[in-house]
Motif scaffolding. Structure first.
Motif, PDB file in Angstrom:
ATOM      1  N   PRO A   8       0.818  -1.215   0.000  1.00 15.43           N
ATOM      2  CA  PRO A   8       0.000   0.000   0.000  1.00 15.43           C
ATOM      3  C   PRO A   8       0.850   1.261   0.000  1.00 15.43           C
ATOM      4  O   PRO A   8       1.966   1.287   0.528  1.00 15.43           O
ATOM      5  CB  PRO A   8      -0.819  -0.124   1.293  1.00 15.43           C
ATOM      6  N   LEU A   9       0.328   2.311  -0.594  1.00 16.87           N
ATOM      7  CA  LEU A   9       1.039   3.593  -0.617  1.00 16.87           C
ATOM      8  C   LEU A   9       1.252   4.126   0.793  1.00 16.87           C
ATOM      9  O   LEU A   9       2.153   4.935   1.028  1.00 16.87           O
ATOM     10  CB  LEU A   9       0.268   4.597  -1.464  1.00 16.87           C
ATOM     11  N   GLU A  10       0.447   3.648   1.730  1.00 21.33           N
ATOM     12  CA  GLU A  10       0.636   4.060   3.129  1.00 21.33           C
ATOM     13  C   GLU A  10       2.001   3.627   3.669  1.00 21.33           C
ATOM     14  O   GLU A  10       2.501   4.220   4.629  1.00 21.33           O
ATOM     15  CB  GLU A  10      -0.468   3.471   3.998  1.00 21.33           C
ATOM     16  N   ALA A  11       2.609   2.609   3.056  1.00 19.82           N
ATOM     17  CA  ALA A  11       3.955   2.212   3.478  1.00 19.82           C
ATOM     18  C   ALA A  11       4.962   3.319   3.174  1.00 19.82           C
ATOM     19  O   ALA A  11       5.840   3.625   3.987  1.00 19.82           O
ATOM     20  CB  ALA A  11       4.363   0.921   2.765  1.00 19.82           C
ATOM     21  N   LYS A  75      15.316   1.894  11.279  1.00 19.06           N
ATOM     22  CA  LYS A  75      15.700   1.976   9.871  1.00 19.06           C
ATOM     23  C   LYS A  75      14.620   2.730   9.099  1.00 19.06           C
ATOM     24  O   LYS A  75      13.422   2.568   9.363  1.00 19.06           O
ATOM     25  CB  LYS A  75      15.855   0.576   9.287  1.00 19.06           C
ATOM     26  N   THR A  76      15.050   3.506   8.108  1.00 23.87           N
ATOM     27  CA  THR A  76      14.102   4.270   7.303  1.00 23.87           C
ATOM     28  C   THR A  76      13.754   3.528   6.010  1.00 23.87           C
ATOM     29  O   THR A  76      13.448   4.135   4.985  1.00 23.87           O
ATOM     30  CB  THR A  76      14.653   5.667   6.988  1.00 23.87           C
ATOM     31  N   HIS A  77      13.792   2.216   6.054  1.00 20.64           N
ATOM     32  CA  HIS A  77      13.346   1.360   4.963  1.00 20.64           C
ATOM     33  C   HIS A  77      13.047  -0.013   5.543  1.00 20.64           C
ATOM     34  O   HIS A  77      13.514  -0.352   6.626  1.00 20.64           O
ATOM     35  CB  HIS A  77      14.422   1.242   3.873  1.00 20.64           C
ATOM     36  N   GLN A  78      12.275  -0.789   4.805  1.00 17.09           N
ATOM     37  CA  GLN A  78      12.034  -2.189   5.172  1.00 17.09           C
ATOM     38  C   GLN A  78      12.511  -3.066   4.038  1.00 17.09           C
ATOM     39  O   GLN A  78      12.044  -2.944   2.899  1.00 17.09           O
ATOM     40  CB  GLN A  78      10.557  -2.449   5.426  1.00 17.09           C
ATOM     41  N   GLY A  79      13.468  -3.923   4.326  1.00 18.12           N
ATOM     42  CA  GLY A  79      14.011  -4.800   3.304  1.00 18.12           C
ATOM     43  C   GLY A  79      13.804  -6.260   3.631  1.00 18.12           C
ATOM     44  O   GLY A  79      13.524  -6.631   4.779  1.00 18.12           O
ATOM     45  N   LEU A  80      13.948  -7.075   2.601  1.00 15.41           N
ATOM     46  CA  LEU A  80      14.005  -8.526   2.778  1.00 15.41           C
ATOM     47  C   LEU A  80      15.038  -9.070   1.807  1.00 15.41           C
ATOM     48  O   LEU A  80      15.295  -8.493   0.748  1.00 15.41           O
ATOM     49  CB  LEU A  80      12.633  -9.171   2.571  1.00 15.41           C
ATOM     50  N   VAL A  81      15.655 -10.189   2.163  1.00 15.28           N
ATOM     51  CA  VAL A  81      16.686 -10.793   1.337  1.00 15.28           C
ATOM     52  C   VAL A  81      16.478 -12.299   1.258  1.00 15.28           C
ATOM     53  O   VAL A  81      16.088 -12.929   2.248  1.00 15.28           O
ATOM     54  CB  VAL A  81      18.103 -10.469   1.874  1.00 15.28           C
ATOM     55  N   VAL A  82      16.706 -12.844   0.071  1.00 17.70           N
ATOM     56  CA  VAL A  82      16.813 -14.286  -0.123  1.00 17.70           C
ATOM     57  C   VAL A  82      18.293 -14.568  -0.331  1.00 17.70           C
ATOM     58  O   VAL A  82      18.867 -14.190  -1.352  1.00 17.70           O
ATOM     59  CB  VAL A  82      15.990 -14.777  -1.320  1.00 17.70           C
ATOM     60  N   THR A  83      18.915 -15.204   0.637  1.00 18.95           N
ATOM     61  CA  THR A  83      20.358 -15.412   0.606  1.00 18.95           C
ATOM     62  C   THR A  83      20.717 -16.563  -0.318  1.00 18.95           C
ATOM     63  O   THR A  83      20.116 -17.640  -0.250  1.00 18.95           O
ATOM     64  CB  THR A  83      20.874 -15.702   2.023  1.00 18.95           C
ATOM     65  N   THR A  84      21.713 -16.329  -1.189  1.00 18.86           N
ATOM     66  CA  THR A  84      22.215 -17.373  -2.075  1.00 18.86           C
ATOM     67  C   THR A  84      23.579 -17.882  -1.619  1.00 18.86           C
ATOM     68  O   THR A  84      23.970 -18.998  -1.949  1.00 18.86           O
ATOM     69  CB  THR A  84      22.333 -16.856  -3.516  1.00 18.86           C
ATOM     70  N   ALA A  85      24.327 -17.069  -0.914  1.00 20.50           N
ATOM     71  CA  ALA A  85      25.593 -17.418  -0.271  1.00 20.50           C
ATOM     72  C   ALA A  85      25.814 -16.337   0.772  1.00 20.50           C
ATOM     73  O   ALA A  85      25.107 -15.331   0.784  1.00 20.50           O
ATOM     74  CB  ALA A  85      26.750 -17.454  -1.273  1.00 20.50           C
ATOM     75  N   SER A  86      26.757 -16.533   1.677  1.00 21.79           N
ATOM     76  CA  SER A  86      26.965 -15.504   2.685  1.00 21.79           C
ATOM     77  C   SER A  86      27.318 -14.187   2.010  1.00 21.79           C
ATOM     78  O   SER A  86      28.176 -14.128   1.140  1.00 21.79           O
ATOM     79  CB  SER A  86      28.084 -15.919   3.650  1.00 21.79           C
ATOM     80  N   ARG A  87      26.572 -13.148   2.367  1.00 23.65           N
ATOM     81  CA  ARG A  87      26.773 -11.790   1.859  1.00 23.65           C
ATOM     82  C   ARG A  87      26.340 -11.623   0.403  1.00 23.65           C
ATOM     83  O   ARG A  87      26.738 -10.678  -0.266  1.00 23.65           O
ATOM     84  CB  ARG A  87      28.232 -11.341   2.046  1.00 23.65           C
ATOM     85  N   MET A  88      25.506 -12.527  -0.072  1.00 24.95           N
ATOM     86  CA  MET A  88      24.966 -12.449  -1.431  1.00 24.95           C
ATOM     87  C   MET A  88      23.497 -12.824  -1.414  1.00 24.95           C
ATOM     88  O   MET A  88      23.084 -13.673  -0.619  1.00 24.95           O
ATOM     89  CB  MET A  88      25.701 -13.403  -2.381  1.00 24.95           C
ATOM     90  N   GLY A  89      22.718 -12.211  -2.300  1.00 29.52           N
ATOM     91  CA  GLY A  89      21.327 -12.609  -2.373  1.00 29.52           C
ATOM     92  C   GLY A  89      20.478 -11.673  -3.206  1.00 29.52           C
ATOM     93  O   GLY A  89      20.943 -10.661  -3.734  1.00 29.52           O
ATOM     94  N   TRP A  90      19.204 -12.041  -3.338  1.00 19.00           N
ATOM     95  CA  TRP A  90      18.183 -11.193  -3.950  1.00 19.00           C
ATOM     96  C   TRP A  90      17.577 -10.311  -2.862  1.00 19.00           C
ATOM     97  O   TRP A  90      17.365 -10.753  -1.726  1.00 19.00           O
ATOM     98  CB  TRP A  90      17.087 -12.051  -4.560  1.00 19.00           C
ATOM     99  N   TYR A  91      17.218  -9.089  -3.230  1.00 18.55           N
ATOM    100  CA  TYR A  91      16.794  -8.111  -2.236  1.00 18.55           C
ATOM    101  C   TYR A  91      15.654  -7.269  -2.791  1.00 18.55           C
ATOM    102  O   TYR A  91      15.591  -6.988  -3.999  1.00 18.55           O
ATOM    103  CB  TYR A  91      17.986  -7.211  -1.895  1.00 18.55           C
ATOM    104  N   VAL A  94      11.144  -1.314   0.575  1.00 18.81           N
ATOM    105  CA  VAL A  94      10.268  -0.164   0.429  1.00 18.81           C
ATOM    106  C   VAL A  94      10.727   0.896   1.413  1.00 18.81           C
ATOM    107  O   VAL A  94      11.168   0.590   2.526  1.00 18.81           O
ATOM    108  CB  VAL A  94       8.785  -0.555   0.657  1.00 18.81           C
ATOM    109  N   SER A  95      10.636   2.158   0.983  1.00 12.15           N
ATOM    110  CA  SER A  95      11.087   3.281   1.806  1.00 12.15           C
ATOM    111  C   SER A  95      10.318   4.523   1.374  1.00 12.15           C
ATOM    112  O   SER A  95       9.388   4.438   0.557  1.00 12.15           O
ATOM    113  CB  SER A  95      12.592   3.508   1.621  1.00 12.15           C
ATOM    114  N   ALA A  96      10.732   5.681   1.873  1.00 12.25           N
ATOM    115  CA  ALA A  96      10.113   6.932   1.435  1.00 12.25           C
ATOM    116  C   ALA A  96      10.346   7.179  -0.054  1.00 12.25           C
ATOM    117  O   ALA A  96       9.612   7.948  -0.676  1.00 12.25           O
ATOM    118  CB  ALA A  96      10.666   8.104   2.250  1.00 12.25           C
TER     119      ALA A  96
END
Length: 214
Positions: A8-11, A75-91, A94-96
């Motif tokens: 939602p745009l409210e995010a 934090k001024t954003h909300q993230g999520l990650v799918v890790t493929t190896a340590s320190r690597m992944g899809w991300y 959402v933020s301002a």
């Protein structure tokens, strides 16, 4: 779980307000907005992508301020990650600023950097990465990462992959802002399409850099 309905745009509104009211008192008064408009939709995004990409980690909203001069608690954003190896992944986050997707190598250790540079000394591996990066740029993605201001020590000026060798991390990203499809189920399709576009980069990094062994 109910069907995914978008972000939602409210995010975005929530993070616009948080940027100017980053206090525990404000957060306590607005926690319901975060849970409803940010956390729940992002968890739903993660669930909708899991079958194809794997389980995601949805990051906690609190900042680790122990060693930071900035003591803002959230934090001024909300993230999520799918890790493929340590320190690597899809991300995705959402933020301002709206929605962003990314994929690649987002933090490094010395052994990872050493393997990365060794791979770029191989003509075939270096040329493959250059083609991947050029293709991502041509498709409208930003190619980013932590970069040295000058070439690494011992690397000649005429190295064919000098620009890539300056990287200590390497990722691709697309920033959407607030597209009209943000509060619709189409979000899932756009994120998945971007993550698929990042897959050649992810595969190259997995084969040639891998996770940290430190």
């Amino acid at each position: 779980m109910t069907a995914f309905e978008g972000i939602p745009l409210e995010a975005v509104d929530f993070y616009e307000d948080l940027e100017v009211n980053n206090t525990r008192e404000w957060w306590a008064a607005n926690r319901g907005r975060y849970d409803t408009f940010v956390r729940a939709p992002m968890e739903a995004v993660a669930a909708s992508l899991e079958e194809e990409f794997g389980p995601a980690k949805v990051f906690r909203p609190n900042r680790d301020v122990r060693f930071s001069p900035d003591k803002s608690p959230y934090k001024t954003h909300q993230g999520l990650v799918v890790t493929t190896a340590s320190r690597m992944g899809w991300y995705v986050q959402v933020s301002a600023d709206g929605l962003m997707t990314a994929g690649g190598w987002y933090a490094s250790t010395s052994d990872q950097v050493a393997r990365y540079r060794a791979a770029l000394d191989d003509e075939d591996a270096g040329a493959e990465l250059q083609r991947i990066v050029d293709g991502l740029r041509s498709a409208g993605f930003a190619v980013e990462g932590d970069r040295l201001k000058t070439r690494p020590r011992g690397v000649p000026d005429d190295h064919p992959f000098l620009d890539l060798l300056r990287h200590r991390t390497l990722d691709a990203a697309r920033r959407y802002g607030e597209p009209e499809w943000l509060p619709t189920p189409e979000v899932r399709d756009h994120v998945a399409e971007d993550w698929r576009a990042y897959r050649p980069l992810m595969d190259w990094l997995r084969r040639h850099v891998g996770g940290s062994r430190a």
